[in-house]
Design a protein around this motif. Structure first.
Motif, short mmCIF file in Angstrom:
data_model
loop_
_atom_site.label_atom_id
_atom_site.label_comp_id
_atom_site.label_asym_id
_atom_site.label_seq_id
_atom_site.Cartn_x
_atom_site.Cartn_y
_atom_site.Cartn_z
N GLN A 97 -9.87 3.91 20.20
CA GLN A 97 -8.80 3.19 20.87
C GLN A 97 -7.55 4.05 21.00
O GLN A 97 -6.96 4.47 20.01
N GLN A 98 -7.17 4.34 22.24
CA GLN A 98 -5.95 5.11 22.50
C GLN A 98 -4.73 4.22 22.29
O GLN A 98 -4.76 3.04 22.60
N GLY A 99 -3.67 4.79 21.80
CA GLY A 99 -2.42 4.05 21.62
C GLY A 99 -2.34 3.25 20.34
O GLY A 99 -1.29 2.71 20.02
N VAL A 100 -3.42 3.14 19.61
CA VAL A 100 -3.42 2.39 18.35
C VAL A 100 -2.97 3.34 17.23
O VAL A 100 -3.41 4.48 17.16
N ALA A 101 -2.09 2.88 16.37
CA ALA A 101 -1.65 3.70 15.24
C ALA A 101 -2.85 4.05 14.37
O ALA A 101 -3.65 3.19 14.03
N LYS A 102 -2.97 5.32 14.03
CA LYS A 102 -4.08 5.77 13.19
C LYS A 102 -3.71 5.75 11.71
O LYS A 102 -4.56 5.83 10.85
N ALA A 103 -2.41 5.65 11.43
CA ALA A 103 -1.91 5.48 10.06
C ALA A 103 -0.51 4.90 10.12
O ALA A 103 0.23 5.17 11.07
N TRP A 104 -0.18 4.09 9.14
CA TRP A 104 1.18 3.58 9.00
C TRP A 104 1.41 3.12 7.58
O TRP A 104 0.46 2.84 6.85
N ILE A 105 2.68 3.06 7.19
CA ILE A 105 3.02 2.58 5.85
C ILE A 105 4.43 2.00 5.85
O ILE A 105 5.29 2.45 6.59
N ASN A 106 4.62 0.99 5.04
CA ASN A 106 5.92 0.43 4.72
C ASN A 106 5.99 0.48 3.20
O ASN A 106 5.16 -0.11 2.51
N PHE A 107 6.97 1.25 2.65
CA PHE A 107 7.04 1.35 1.20
C PHE A 107 8.46 1.26 0.67
O PHE A 107 9.42 1.50 1.38
N ASP A 108 8.54 0.87 -0.61
CA ASP A 108 9.79 0.79 -1.34
C ASP A 108 10.04 2.16 -1.96
O ASP A 108 9.23 2.63 -2.75
N GLY A 109 11.15 2.80 -1.62
CA GLY A 109 11.44 4.14 -2.10
C GLY A 109 12.42 4.20 -3.25
O GLY A 109 12.91 5.27 -3.57
N ILE A 110 12.71 3.07 -3.90
CA ILE A 110 13.65 3.06 -5.02
C ILE A 110 12.88 2.86 -6.32
O ILE A 110 11.99 2.02 -6.40
N GLY A 111 13.26 3.62 -7.34
CA GLY A 111 12.59 3.50 -8.64
C GLY A 111 11.16 4.00 -8.55
O GLY A 111 10.90 5.07 -8.01
N THR A 112 10.23 3.21 -9.04
CA THR A 112 8.81 3.55 -8.91
C THR A 112 8.38 3.20 -7.50
O THR A 112 8.36 2.02 -7.13
N ILE A 113 8.07 4.21 -6.69
CA ILE A 113 7.73 3.95 -5.30
C ILE A 113 6.44 3.15 -5.21
O ILE A 113 5.54 3.33 -6.01
N ALA A 114 6.40 2.26 -4.23
CA ALA A 114 5.24 1.40 -4.08
C ALA A 114 5.06 1.00 -2.63
O ALA A 114 6.03 0.65 -1.95
N SER A 115 3.82 1.05 -2.18
CA SER A 115 3.49 0.62 -0.82
C SER A 115 3.54 -0.90 -0.74
O SER A 115 2.98 -1.59 -1.59
N ARG A 116 4.20 -1.40 0.30
CA ARG A 116 4.16 -2.84 0.58
C ARG A 116 2.90 -3.16 1.37
O ARG A 116 2.27 -4.19 1.16
N ASP A 117 2.57 -2.29 2.32
CA ASP A 117 1.38 -2.44 3.14
C ASP A 117 1.16 -1.13 3.88
O ASP A 117 2.11 -0.37 4.10
N SER A 118 -0.09 -0.85 4.23
CA SER A 118 -0.38 0.41 4.91
C SER A 118 -1.75 0.38 5.56
O SER A 118 -2.55 -0.51 5.30
N LEU A 119 -1.99 1.37 6.39
CA LEU A 119 -3.29 1.61 7.01
C LEU A 119 -3.54 3.11 6.97
O LEU A 119 -2.67 3.90 7.38
N ASN A 120 -4.69 3.51 6.48
CA ASN A 120 -5.12 4.91 6.42
C ASN A 120 -4.18 5.79 5.61
O ASN A 120 -4.02 6.98 5.88
N ILE A 121 -3.53 5.22 4.60
CA ILE A 121 -2.70 5.99 3.66
C ILE A 121 -3.32 5.82 2.28
O ILE A 121 -3.42 4.71 1.76
N SER A 122 -3.75 6.95 1.69
CA SER A 122 -4.40 6.87 0.37
C SER A 122 -3.40 6.84 -0.77
O SER A 122 -3.64 6.22 -1.80
N SER A 123 -2.24 7.51 -0.58
CA SER A 123 -1.24 7.52 -1.64
C SER A 123 0.09 8.02 -1.08
O SER A 123 0.15 8.64 -0.02
N ILE A 124 1.15 7.73 -1.85
CA ILE A 124 2.47 8.27 -1.53
C ILE A 124 2.98 8.99 -2.77
O ILE A 124 2.69 8.59 -3.90
N ASP A 125 3.71 10.07 -2.55
CA ASP A 125 4.24 10.88 -3.64
C ASP A 125 5.76 10.80 -3.65
O ASP A 125 6.39 10.84 -2.60
N ASP A 126 6.33 10.72 -4.84
CA ASP A 126 7.77 10.81 -5.02
C ASP A 126 8.07 12.27 -5.31
O ASP A 126 7.82 12.77 -6.40
#
Length: 113
Positions: free
Chosen positions: A8-37
């Motif tokens: 599918q063209q135009g469809v996001a292949k990855a996305w993330i919404n995360f909290d970047g304060i304190g201990t970082i944490a993903s609120r929701d995501s697609l095709n993201i295995s982890s986030i690093d501080d």
């Protein structure tokens, strides 16, 4: 599934919404295995399924730090595009330093490997 997403063209292949304060944490995501501080205002995101090349399109945005005691000018910037990761400088403050923010977002468009 992944095969449908790849075609599918135009469809996001990855996305993330995360909290970047304190201990970082993903609120929701697609095709993201982890986030690093990677330090104050610096984050890395790692794809679950790699991109085909490092020429994909990505955009970002950020929300205000609710703990801020002074005005902050948020200028999220993406850098270090690779097939498996993209990094983010999230919040450059009015005094020219980096700071964590409450909401960070990344959207990635391109072809999966």
């Amino acid at each position: 599934g992944s095969a449908t997403m790849q075609l599918q063209q135009g469809v996001a292949k990855a996305w993330i919404n995360f909290d970047g304060i304190g201990t970082i944490a993903s609120r929701d995501s697609l095709n993201i295995s982890s986030i690093d501080d990677d330090g104050t205002g610096l984050y890395g995101t790692n794809f679950t399924s790699s991109m085909n090349n490092d020429d994909f399109s990505a955009s970002t945005g950020g929300g205000n730090d609710t703990t801020a005691t002074s005005y902050r000018l948020h200028m999220p910037t993406l850098y270090n595009y690779t097939t498996s990761t993209i990094d983010l400088i999230v919040s450059k403050t009015s005094d020219n330093s980096y700071a964590d923010i409450e909401a960070a977002n990344i959207q990635v468009h391109g072809d999966l490997a």
